[in-house]
Design a protein around this motif. Structure first.
Motif, PDB file in Angstrom:
ATOM      1  N   LEU A  80       4.525  12.844   5.169  1.00  0.00           N
ATOM      2  CA  LEU A  80       4.722  14.023   6.012  1.00  0.00           C
ATOM      3  C   LEU A  80       3.386  14.556   6.513  1.00  0.00           C
ATOM      4  O   LEU A  80       3.228  14.874   7.703  1.00  0.00           O
ATOM      5  N   ALA A  81       2.402  14.629   5.605  1.00  0.00           N
ATOM      6  CA  ALA A  81       1.086  15.126   6.000  1.00  0.00           C
ATOM      7  C   ALA A  81       0.452  14.212   7.040  1.00  0.00           C
ATOM      8  O   ALA A  81      -0.121  14.684   8.030  1.00  0.00           O
ATOM      9  N   ARG A  82       0.570  12.907   6.862  1.00  0.00           N
ATOM     10  CA  ARG A  82      -0.029  11.964   7.820  1.00  0.00           C
ATOM     11  C   ARG A  82       0.642  12.077   9.184  1.00  0.00           C
ATOM     12  O   ARG A  82      -0.019  12.037  10.227  1.00  0.00           O
TER      13      ARG A  82
ATOM     14  N   LEU B 215      -0.480  15.219  10.942  1.00  0.00           N
ATOM     15  CA  LEU B 215      -1.858  15.070  11.408  1.00  0.00           C
ATOM     16  C   LEU B 215      -1.922  14.150  12.624  1.00  0.00           C
ATOM     17  O   LEU B 215      -2.612  14.461  13.600  1.00  0.00           O
ATOM     18  N   ASP B 216      -1.211  13.027  12.573  1.00  0.00           N
ATOM     19  CA  ASP B 216      -1.214  12.093  13.711  1.00  0.00           C
ATOM     20  C   ASP B 216      -0.724  12.773  14.972  1.00  0.00           C
ATOM     21  O   ASP B 216      -1.288  12.583  16.061  1.00  0.00           O
ATOM     22  N   SER B 217       0.342  13.561  14.848  1.00  0.00           N
ATOM     23  CA  SER B 217       0.898  14.251  16.015  1.00  0.00           C
ATOM     24  C   SER B 217      -0.098  15.250  16.595  1.00  0.00           C
ATOM     25  O   SER B 217      -0.298  15.319  17.816  1.00  0.00           O
TER      26      SER B 217
ATOM     27  N   ILE C 210      -6.350  14.865  21.461  1.00  0.00           N
ATOM     28  CA  ILE C 210      -7.021  13.788  22.204  1.00  0.00           C
ATOM     29  C   ILE C 210      -6.520  13.752  23.644  1.00  0.00           C
ATOM     30  O   ILE C 210      -7.298  13.601  24.593  1.00  0.00           O
ATOM     31  N   GLU C 211      -5.216  13.927  23.815  1.00  0.00           N
ATOM     32  CA  GLU C 211      -4.633  13.921  25.158  1.00  0.00           C
ATOM     33  C   GLU C 211      -5.148  15.106  25.981  1.00  0.00           C
ATOM     34  O   GLU C 211      -5.402  14.979  27.190  1.00  0.00           O
TER      35      GLU C 211
END
Length: 534
Positions: free
Chosen positions: A463-465, A468-470, A476-477
């Motif tokens: 869930l944490a990953r 963070l990825d989202s 970045i976008e």
């Protein structure tokens, strides 16, 4: 008759020389007492000890000063459980020492030491039988400590302290200690405000078969300190350690009162803000080639200070970090304010004071006496930070300045914030950031180990990953972050109340709130017009 006259002249000259020497020795004794009394006042002001008794017996050619000290158990108490059983009794004993003072102008004449001086002071420690017996197990017939203080005619002097080496082993208990000795030299000027220090210890080894061990090698400390015009101490200090190694086989609970420990070592009071507690789990830690240097200078009434810290490698359970380099500066600090603030904070007693009350006294003192620091445009710089980690390199450089601040600005938070100028550029391995987020998530969701239902750590990590990825993908976008080969980087600028990240303006909370109110006002104003049109 001629021979008789010559004899009379010779005896008269000898008597005159003896009278001059005796008078000089008496004068040197008076001045030596002033110097040693000042040293005693400095010793008595240290929170590490409490003075049990003190006396000074002055003679014509020699004097004796006797002092009894006991350790301040309020400071040493939290750490006593960490010491070997054989050393703990030392903390409860009385430290009694006697200064034997030989007065000048040639105080070492009796031992064929022809160096002129105001006085030569040799220190003998009169320990209890139990303490002497304990130390004898380590040092044998050697004196545990030798202290010689040569007082110069100008009021300064040279102090030397030596602790001999020893090898100690308890075969049945599996305990081994090897101490390679310690030497300290302090060359001080009149008033003790200017001094040079050199301290060297080749190393120390402690091995406990059932618990682990600790070792350090090649410790060296140098300092050259002098008073500035504003009262702030200027000069350099540096420390280097060839290596430090710690390993322990059992979980060790700890509760360390760092605020008190820092005050004992540095005379800096930090209140109750940093007192960690927790548990050292079985581990192996090794640090190689650690060093720091601090240089403090003065320009007019302002202080500039620069510190460098680094190490070659730092290894924890097989994970290696390093090299690490940190270079920071604090510039344009108002010297008279630093001196006044240090004096006022030093007056605040911390023994027996409730943490909340102590914290309030520190904050009140800073508010009352620290404002001129902010009014004189201070500037903090991170000239360089670099750390190599298993997942990549982390780096940071930046600055933080306060310009045009006035005391009344504290009444207007937005105006106060606009006084800041800040710039920063940093780079961080994405994997390192992910590890930090996962660890924080576990701390938030993990319950007591005694609870019947335990959370699924794998689900928490995933869930944490995912979160963070989202979030990283969105930044970045939007152009706030850049990613290249697993490295995340960005640049932040804050000037005149405007925040930019990679040259893109970011609305601060109060700006976003103002925009929402403005849009709501426009929407409500256009609503009647749309109704009429219909």
């Amino acid at each position: 008759m001629l021979q008789k006259r010559r004899l009379i002249v010779a005896l008269s000259s000898l008597g005159g020389l003896f009278a001059i020497y005796g008078g000089t020795a008496y004068w040197s004794g008076l001045k030596a007492q002033e110097t040693l009394e000042e040293q005693h006042r400095m010793l008595a002001s240290l929170p590490l000890f409490k003075v049990k008794s003190h006396s000074y017996e002055r003679g014509w050619f020699s004097s004796r000063e006797t002092t009894e000290l006991v350790f301040n158990r309020k400071l040493s108490g939290p750490y006593e459980s960490m010491l070997p059983d054989n050393l703990r009794p030392l903390l409860g004993s009385t430290i009694k020492f006697t200064h034997t003072i030989k007065h000048g102008p040639l105080p070492g004449l009796g031992s064929f030491d022809f160096h002129p001086a105001r006085a030569l002071v040799k220190t003998e420690f009169d320990m209890s039988d139990s303490t002497r017996k304990t130390l004898k197990r380590f040092f044998g017939d050697k004196e545990p400590i030798t202290v010689i203080n040569r007082l110069g005619f100008g009021g300064g002097g040279e102090l030397s302290v030596s602790i001999p080496s020893f090898d100690y082993e308890e075969t049945l208990a599996g305990v081994k200690m090897k101490w390679k000795g310690f030497d300290l030299k302090v060359d001080y000027k009149h008033g003790y405000q200017e001094y040079k220090t050199e301290a060297v210890s080749p190393g120390f080894l402690l091995e406990a078969a059932n618990r682990g061990g600790v070792r350090f090698d090649n410790l060296r400390y140098l300092s050259d300190v002098r008073p500035g015009n504003s009262g702030v101490h200027l000069g350099t200090s540096e420390l280097s350690v060839g290596g430090v190694q710690l390993n322990w086989k059992d979980s060790v609970p700890y509760s360390i009162k760092l605020n008190e420990l820092l005050y004992v070592l540095t005379r800096v009071r930090v209140g109750e803000f940093i007192n960690p507690s927790g548990e050292f789990k079985p581990s192996n830690v090794e640090l190689k080639n650690f060093a720091y240097q601090i240089v403090t200078s003065e320009q007019d009434e302002f202080i500039n200070s620069r510190g460098k810290l680094g190490f070659e490698t730092f290894t924890v359970n097989g994970q290696s970090y390093g090299p690490m380099r940190l270079d920071v500066s604090a510039n344009h600090l108002h010297g008279p304010t630093l001196t006044r603030l240090d004096k006022e904070l030093g007056r605040i007693p911390f023994e027996g004071v409730e943490p909340a009350e102590l914290r309030k006294q520190y904050i009140d003192a800073i508010k009352t006496y620290g404002i001129p620091l902010l009014e004189n445009n201070p500037r903090l710089l991170i000239n360089e930070f670099f750390l190599r980690m298993p997942s990549g390199d982390a780096s940071l450089e930046g600055s933080l300045a306060l310009n045009g601040f006035k005391a009344n600005d504290l009444k207007d938070p937005l105006l106060f914030i606009r006084r800041f100028d800040a710039d920063a550029k940093f780079s961080l391995p994405r994997q390192t950031l992910e590890n930090l987020v996962v660890a924080q998530a576990r701390n938030l969701f993990t319950v007591d180990e005694s609870a019947e239902e335990q959370p699924n750590l794998k689900e928490i990590d995933n869930l944490a990953r995912n979160l963070l990825d989202s979030q990283l993908a969105q930044w970045i976008e939007q152009g706030y972050l850049a990613q290249d080969k697993g490295q995340l980087s960005t640049a932040v600028n804050f000037h005149d109340g405007t925040l930019k990240i990679r040259d893109k303006k970011v609305a601060l909370p109060w700006e976003a709130e103002a925009e929402e109110m403005e849009q709501a006002a426009k929407a409500s104003a256009s609503a009647p017009l749309q109704s009429k049109a219909k």
